[in-house]
Write a protein that holds these residues in place. Structure first.
Motif, mmCIF file in Angstrom:
data_model
loop_
_atom_site.group_PDB
_atom_site.id
_atom_site.type_symbol
_atom_site.label_atom_id
_atom_site.label_comp_id
_atom_site.label_asym_id
_atom_site.label_seq_id
_atom_site.Cartn_x
_atom_site.Cartn_y
_atom_site.Cartn_z
ATOM 1 N N VAL A 139 20.221 67.065 73.079
ATOM 2 C CA VAL A 139 20.334 65.710 73.622
ATOM 3 C C VAL A 139 19.717 64.709 72.652
ATOM 4 O O VAL A 139 20.285 63.646 72.397
ATOM 5 C CB VAL A 139 19.675 65.615 75.021
ATOM 6 N N THR A 140 18.585 65.041 72.064
ATOM 7 C CA THR A 140 17.924 64.160 71.108
ATOM 8 C C THR A 140 18.814 63.939 69.886
ATOM 9 O O THR A 140 18.953 62.810 69.410
ATOM 10 C CB THR A 140 16.562 64.744 70.684
ATOM 11 N N ALA A 141 19.429 64.993 69.373
ATOM 12 C CA ALA A 141 20.321 64.873 68.218
ATOM 13 C C ALA A 141 21.505 63.972 68.561
ATOM 14 O O ALA A 141 21.910 63.129 67.751
ATOM 15 C CB ALA A 141 20.800 66.242 67.764
ATOM 16 N N GLN A 142 22.068 64.111 69.756
ATOM 17 C CA GLN A 142 23.187 63.279 70.207
ATOM 18 C C GLN A 142 22.754 61.809 70.280
ATOM 19 O O GLN A 142 23.475 60.928 69.844
ATOM 20 C CB GLN A 142 23.689 63.763 71.576
ATOM 21 N N GLU A 143 21.562 61.567 70.814
ATOM 22 C CA GLU A 143 21.050 60.197 70.896
ATOM 23 C C GLU A 143 20.852 59.606 69.507
ATOM 24 O O GLU A 143 21.154 58.437 69.272
ATOM 25 C CB GLU A 143 19.734 60.164 71.675
ATOM 26 N N ASP A 144 20.380 60.400 68.562
ATOM 27 C CA ASP A 144 20.188 59.933 67.186
ATOM 28 C C ASP A 144 21.525 59.553 66.556
ATOM 29 O O ASP A 144 21.635 58.514 65.904
ATOM 30 C CB ASP A 144 19.492 60.985 66.332
ATOM 31 N N ILE A 145 22.549 60.372 66.739
ATOM 32 C CA ILE A 145 23.884 60.083 66.204
ATOM 33 C C ILE A 145 24.399 58.779 66.796
ATOM 34 O O ILE A 145 24.929 57.922 66.084
ATOM 35 C CB ILE A 145 24.854 61.247 66.511
ATOM 36 N N GLU A 146 24.224 58.601 68.098
ATOM 37 C CA GLU A 146 24.696 57.391 68.760
ATOM 38 C C GLU A 146 23.938 56.157 68.284
ATOM 39 O O GLU A 146 24.532 55.097 68.090
ATOM 40 C CB GLU A 146 24.634 57.546 70.276
ATOM 41 N N LYS A 147 22.634 56.289 68.061
ATOM 42 C CA LYS A 147 21.846 55.155 67.555
ATOM 43 C C LYS A 147 22.333 54.738 66.173
ATOM 44 O O LYS A 147 22.444 53.548 65.868
ATOM 45 C CB LYS A 147 20.363 55.508 67.506
ATOM 46 N N ILE A 148 22.614 55.695 65.326
ATOM 47 C CA ILE A 148 23.116 55.407 63.979
ATOM 48 C C ILE A 148 24.484 54.734 64.076
ATOM 49 O O ILE A 148 24.739 53.726 63.400
ATOM 50 C CB ILE A 148 23.201 56.691 63.130
ATOM 51 N N ALA A 149 25.347 55.248 64.934
ATOM 52 C CA ALA A 149 26.687 54.683 65.095
ATOM 53 C C ALA A 149 26.611 53.227 65.558
ATOM 54 O O ALA A 149 27.292 52.351 65.010
ATOM 55 C CB ALA A 149 27.495 55.530 66.071
ATOM 56 N N VAL A 150 25.777 52.957 66.549
ATOM 57 C CA VAL A 150 25.617 51.590 67.052
ATOM 58 C C VAL A 150 25.046 50.679 65.973
ATOM 59 O O VAL A 150 25.505 49.546 65.780
ATOM 60 C CB VAL A 150 24.731 51.567 68.319
ATOM 61 N N ARG A 151 24.058 51.164 65.247
ATOM 62 C CA ARG A 151 23.443 50.356 64.182
ATOM 63 C C ARG A 151 24.476 49.958 63.135
ATOM 64 O O ARG A 151 24.555 48.798 62.730
ATOM 65 C CB ARG A 151 22.287 51.112 63.527
ATOM 66 N N LEU A 152 25.302 50.912 62.704
ATOM 67 C CA LEU A 152 26.311 50.626 61.681
ATOM 68 C C LEU A 152 27.351 49.629 62.191
ATOM 69 O O LEU A 152 27.718 48.683 61.484
ATOM 70 C CB LEU A 152 26.993 51.919 61.234
ATOM 71 N N ALA A 153 27.819 49.828 63.419
ATOM 72 C CA ALA A 153 28.803 48.902 63.993
ATOM 73 C C ALA A 153 28.221 47.499 64.110
ATOM 74 O O ALA A 153 28.896 46.506 63.804
ATOM 75 C CB ALA A 153 29.280 49.410 65.354
ATOM 76 N N GLN A 154 26.967 47.399 64.519
ATOM 77 C CA GLN A 154 26.346 46.089 64.681
ATOM 78 C C GLN A 154 26.082 45.418 63.334
ATOM 79 O O GLN A 154 26.273 44.212 63.191
ATOM 80 C CB GLN A 154 25.044 46.202 65.481
#
Length: 137
Positions: A17-32
């Motif tokens: 779950v932590t790894a999934q959250e990290d991937i999502e945080k990176i994805a959101v950061r790049l899109a933003q």
């Protein structure tokens, strides 16, 4: 023994779950990051989140162009020619390495914005693929 196995299972689950959250945080950061640079019409900052060999499509599979160099030229010209350019984020969904943005894009203040959806696929901590869907009204 059962408690031990359950403990291992829960540790694995938490780590996953932590790894999934990290991937999502990176994805959101790049899109933003790319959205902020787009709205500032800052071509240098705009291309940073993208992979060198980024592929940009009309959804579902019509390749428009490939590569940051091509992107730099296209968006650089657009940024310099459209002082009213602005993208309003209406909604954002994230799942794993995919970000889906619902947008309203203004090209000229004298005309109503058009609606679009941008889908960003992240690989190697960069935006590797982009898919656009534009309202045809």
């Amino acid at each position: 023994m059962f408690k031990f196995l359950m403990g291992i299972f829960f540790l694995f689950l938490i780590e996953s779950v932590t790894a999934q959250e990290d991937i999502e945080k990176i994805a959101v950061r790049l899109a933003q990051e790319q959205l902020d640079a787009y709205n500032n019409r800052d071509i240098e900052a705009f291309i940073i989140p993208y992979a060198e060999d980024v592929k940009v499509f009309n959804f579902p599979d019509q390749l428009l162009y490939q590569g940051r160099d091509e992107m730099y030229g296209l968006y650089g010209r657009m940024f310099s020619r459209t002082p009213d350019l602005h993208c309003k984020l209406v909604n954002r969904m994230v799942m794993g390495n995919t970000v889906i943005d619902q947008e309203e894009v203004t090209i000229n203040k004298e005309e109503p914005p058009f609606k679009a959806i941008a889908i960003y696929k992240i690989r190697g901590n960069k935006i590797a693929e982009v898919y656009f869907i534009r309202d045809e009204q």
